[in-house]
Design an enzyme around this catalytic site. Structure first.
Site, PDB file in Angstrom:
ATOM      1  N   TRP A   1       0.731  -0.984  -0.086  1.00 57.18           N
ATOM      2  CA  TRP A   1      -0.062  -0.203   0.007  1.00 57.18           C
ATOM      3  C   TRP A   1       0.681   1.418  -0.045  1.00 57.18           C
ATOM      4  CZ3 TRP A   1      -2.138   1.930   5.307  1.00 57.18           C
ATOM      5  CH2 TRP A   1      -1.237   2.115   6.160  1.00 57.18           C
ATOM      6  N   ASP A   2       2.239   1.102  -0.130  1.00 55.31           N
ATOM      7  CA  ASP A   2       3.171   2.392   0.026  1.00 55.31           C
ATOM      8  C   ASP A   2       2.781   3.326  -1.082  1.00 55.31           C
ATOM      9  OD1 ASP A   2       4.455  -0.403   0.824  1.00 55.31           O
ATOM     10  OD2 ASP A   2       5.879   1.148   1.490  1.00 55.31           O
TER      11      ASP A   2
ATOM     12  N   GLU B   1      -0.467  -4.488  11.875  1.00 59.30           N
ATOM     13  CA  GLU B   1       0.218  -5.853  11.584  1.00 59.30           C
ATOM     14  C   GLU B   1       0.692  -6.523  12.781  1.00 59.30           C
ATOM     15  OE1 GLU B   1       3.603  -5.405   8.903  1.00 59.30           O
ATOM     16  OE2 GLU B   1       2.271  -4.502   7.352  1.00 59.30           O
TER      17      GLU B   1
ATOM     18  N   LYS C   1       2.782  -2.026  16.025  1.00 57.12           N
ATOM     19  CA  LYS C   1       4.085  -1.965  15.206  1.00 57.12           C
ATOM     20  C   LYS C   1       4.257  -0.455  14.616  1.00 57.12           C
ATOM     21  CE  LYS C   1       6.313  -3.623  10.918  1.00 57.12           C
ATOM     22  NZ  LYS C   1       5.951  -4.685   9.970  1.00 57.12           N
ATOM     23  N   GLN C   2       2.916   0.196  14.164  1.00 56.51           N
ATOM     24  CA  GLN C   2       2.932   1.507  13.554  1.00 56.51           C
ATOM     25  C   GLN C   2       1.374   1.863  13.968  1.00 56.51           C
ATOM     26  OE1 GLN C   2       3.938   0.422   9.318  1.00 56.51           O
ATOM     27  NE2 GLN C   2       2.334  -1.090   9.105  1.00 56.51           N
TER      28      GLN C   2
END
Length: 805
Positions: A360-361, A499, A620-621
């Protein structure tokens, strides 16, 4: 101790030969042109413990099977193609150059970003006291996309004698860039043939084993003295997957010699060719000297920088690192990418990390491209359109309607997420369950809509974008279900951007229920596709709805779902990351920060201990907080109001405070999102995150990941921060809006942007904003500054005093 890296304008100079830093420098000094790229390896070395000369083709994938843990798994890899760099010399009777085995008097390596060049300069002394200086220039042509070249300036300082130059094309390469992938099959190419094509030129042809991508590399190597080609004695050596030429000649002390290696790279995927080998040989025969190729290359870069450059005056290194990030975006995707059937690999064309897959970057990359190179964005969005049928098949196979795009995509759009992955901390192979990140589908719709907002490209939206968006809406409508008790629609069995959380504690069912980010974005998708069908016009709307079997009942369902998606909340206005998040344990951050030097990858740390992040409130983010990155306060207010939930600005700050203390920043993208959302809430922390983001690849702050390829989303995201957050540039439906939010550490920002085919120059400092409408396809453009809308005429410039607005 002298400084090892010197940054100056468009140049980054690396001092000394440092083997332990070489693989990082290779990634940072990768040269590419959006078609193919080569790492900044030392051309005189092959693949060694300190040198990895990887060459990657946009869209160059191959699948291979490996038996692991009693299972046969298939992975698609980003192929390392033959090494065209190899160029070496030895004094007759001596040894081939190896910088580890000679005395180095001087060494510098300079990335010249303005002209897209890599320069190496060194002076050495061998065991017999013979001193030699060498300057190397390297380019991957931005103008002639099939051409790459190396030029040596060679001087024997204190000796005369016979010398041998060796130029090779090496097809013995494997995929060896990522240590944790080495237990997987790493041999992806097989030789077809090689031959000497002219007295000074050689050809190597290989193909990938499964995908049958045929690649031809041809190389012409010549030695010049006083601009005249030297008559050298040439010896050609051939192996089945390797070919080289050795040139023997005499040199005189103090004289200057030039060597040029011109390489042509073609594949059977190229357009307008007859056959790769014939085209490669033709190019080598027709190509002029290095200087001619260089001039065309530099002119192309001059045009790119005119569009792409962002001027930033402020803290030391900001300007250089901004240009460094722009440079590497253009190594991976450029005007040469247009028309290729490729997406945006999350690690660029710089290494084999994540196997070159498309995630998805692009969500973080397209905002920079949309306002400078929208034609590139359009081409990259077509990558999704061409794989629409595969996404439809995936949805049908899973029991859904519409199109379900994969979390990781490669050659043909099937799900490429790894079934097992290696935890390098524990040495264990564990199941990879992150493929349930269905939010990638909503991200695709978001990208389509924002491209349209920046360009008003109604043709793309009508014929391609709308079809993708409607099919994704059909998928979400079949994936979600109605909960009568709540009078809400729910989505179960997904994984959010975080994630770390892939299932509930002690559950054998994969996925989570009602991930807030996924549900809110899905509601937005339903709202937006209803706008899209209005934009594309009645006739095209009729065609699409009939073709996709969408009736009025389905549209009514979308309207209902856009108003009734369920969003879980914790106490006092805090959005729950997913349903059941509150029952998880708090994570002992201080204990683990003392116990481990780095807990960014907390999932690996806990797995090694026999534990899992699924048990804890630890991310994680950014997950919930991604909503505040994608949407403005007003947009979120509109979305939540339609959903029937209360939303106010105070909620943003409450959610930021809650989740920032529960995030490990295991991804470079996390720093980007946190810098963005904190820019008005906590400027100091926001700035620290921005600085960490800027240096994340340059200093490899994650400890070894940059050697596997740069993080393109993080690089582009840093530019988006400058553009959308600091300068406050947003594409509205009726106008381009500028609402500055300058950090105190930045004094001035300048950039040119392309908004709906109008070129606009923006110059901003703490007190003043200058906006110039340079040129455009129409004579007028609407630009809003803070809360006021202005009409600009072609060639008009306005200046605004910010303290008066």
């Amino acid at each position: 101790m002298k400084k090892q890296i010197i940054m100056n304008g468009f140049n980054i100079e690396f001092k000394d030969w440092r083997p332990k830093d070489q693989k990082l420098r290779e990634s940072l000094c990768t040269l590419g042109n959006g078609y193919f790229a080569t790492r900044g390896a030392a051309e005189e070395l092959e693949n060694t413990a300190v040198n990895y000369p990887g060459t990657y083709l946009a869209g160059g994938y191959n699948r291979a099977k490996t038996k692991i843990a009693d299972r046969e798994i298939e992975n698609e890899a980003f192929v390392n193609f033959p090494n065209w760099l190899y160029l070496n010399f030895k004094i007759e009777g001596g040894e081939w150059l190896n910088l580890d085995e000679v005395k180095i008097l001087e060494y510098t390596q300079t990335l010249k970003m303005q002209d897209g060049l890599l320069e190496r300069r060194f002076k050495i002394v061998d065991g017999q006291g013979r001193k030699t200086s060498l300057r190397s220039l390297r380019m991957v042509s931005m103008k002639d996309k099939h051409i790459a070249a190396i030029k040596w300036f060679f001087t024997p300082e204190n000796w005369s004698g016979k010398i041998v130059i060796k130029s090779a094309l090496d097809g013995k390469v494997t995929n060896d860039n990522v240590e944790r992938y080495r237990d997987l099959e790493i041999t992806h190419i097989e030789p077809l043939y090689n031959k000497k094509i002219y007295s000074d030129s050689i050809l190597l042809v290989v193909q990938t084993k499964q995908s049958k991508i045929k690649v031809a590399e041809a190389a012409r190597t010549r030695v010049y003295y006083n601009d005249v080609v030297l008559d050298t004695k040439v010896k050609t050596e051939e192996e089945k997957d390797y070919i080289s030429q050795e040139m023997h000649f005499e040199v005189t002390e103090g004289e200057h010699y030039e060597l040029e290696k011109i390489v042509s790279f073609y594949t059977n995927k190229d357009l307008a060719i007859t056959e790769p080998a014939l085209e490669a040989c033709k190019d080598i025969k027709r190509s002029g000297r290095f200087s001619e190729l260089l001039e065309r290359h530099k002119q192309s870069w001059e045009r790119l920088w005119l569009r792409a450059d962002i001027g930033v005056i402020g803290e030391k290194k900001i300007q250089e690192l901004t240009r460094f990030h722009i440079f590497h975006i253009l190594q991976s995707v450029s005007l040469n990418t247009i028309g290729l059937d490729v997406g945006v690999p999350s690690r660029g064309l710089h290494g084999e990390g994540y196997r070159g897959h498309i995630f998805w970057d692009e969500l973080f990359i397209f905002p920079f491209l949309n306002l400078r190179f929208p034609e590139i964005t359009r081409s990259l969005l077509m990558y999704r359109y061409y794989r629409l049928d595969e996404a439809r098949f995936a949805a049908k196979k899973a029991g859904f309607k519409g199109a379900m795009f994969p979390w990781q995509s490669g050659s043909n759009g099937r799900e490429e997420s790894q079934v097992l992955h290696l935890n390098p901390d524990s040495g264990n192979w564990i199941a990879d369950e992150t493929h349930l990140q269905r939010h990638v589908n909503s991200a695709i719709v978001y990208n389509i809509w924002n491209y349209y907002q920046a360009t008003l490209d109604r043709q793309f939206l009508s014929f391609f974008g709308a079809e993708i968006a409607l099919d994704i809406a059909c998928f979400w409508a079949s994936k979600a279900f109605y909960n009568k008790e709540k009078d809400r629609y729910e989505i179960h069995g997904v994984v959010g951007p975080d994630e770390y959380h892939t299932s509930y504690p002690d559950s054998d069912q994969l996925g989570l229920n009602n991930n807030a980010y996924t549900n809110v974005l899905t509601a937005w998708v339903f709202q937006k596709v209803l706008d899209i069908v209005d934009v594309i016009g009645k006739s095209r709307k009729r065609e699409l709805l009939k073709e996709l079997e969408i009736d009025e009942e389905m549209i009514a369902l979308w309207k209902d779902m856009s108003n009734k998606m369920y969003v879980p909340f914790l106490e006092d206005g805090i959005i729950s990351q997913f349903e059941g998040y509150n029952s998880l344990k708090e994570f002992p951050w201080e204990e683990y920060e003392k116990k481990y030097e780095n807990i960014h990858r907390l999932d690996r740390v806990l797995e090694k201990e026999g534990d899992t992040p699924n048990n804890y409130k630890a991310s994680k983010q950014a997950d919930v907080l991604m909503l505040f990155y994608l949407f403005s306060k007003d947009e979120l207010n509109y979305i939540f109001e339609k959903l029937g939930y209360e939303f106010n600005e105070e909620m943003i700050y409450k959610n930021i405070d809650y989740y920032k203390d529960r995030t490990s920043h295991g991804s470079t993208l996390s720093r980007l999102v946190f810098s963005w959302i904190l820019s008005k809430h906590d400027r100091k922390t926001s700035w620290n995150n921005f600085r960490s983001l800027l240096i994340s690849d340059f200093e490899d702050i994650q400890g070894g990941t940059t050697t596997e390829g740069i993080h393109l989303g993080a690089m582009a995201g840093s530019l988006d921060l400058i553009q959308r957050s600091f300068a406050g540039i947003e594409t509205g439906e009726e106008a381009l809006w500028i609402t500055p939010n300058m950090p105190k550490n930045i004094e001035k920002i300048t950039m040119r942007i392309k908004y709906r085919n109008h070129w606009i120059l923006i110059a901003l400092n703490k007190q003043d904003l200058k906006v110039s409408f340079e040129e455009g396809w129409s004579n007028k453009v609407n630009i809003g500054v803070i809360d006021e809308l202005y009409e600009f005429k072609n060639g008009e410039e306005k200046e605004f005093h910010l303290d008066e607005l």
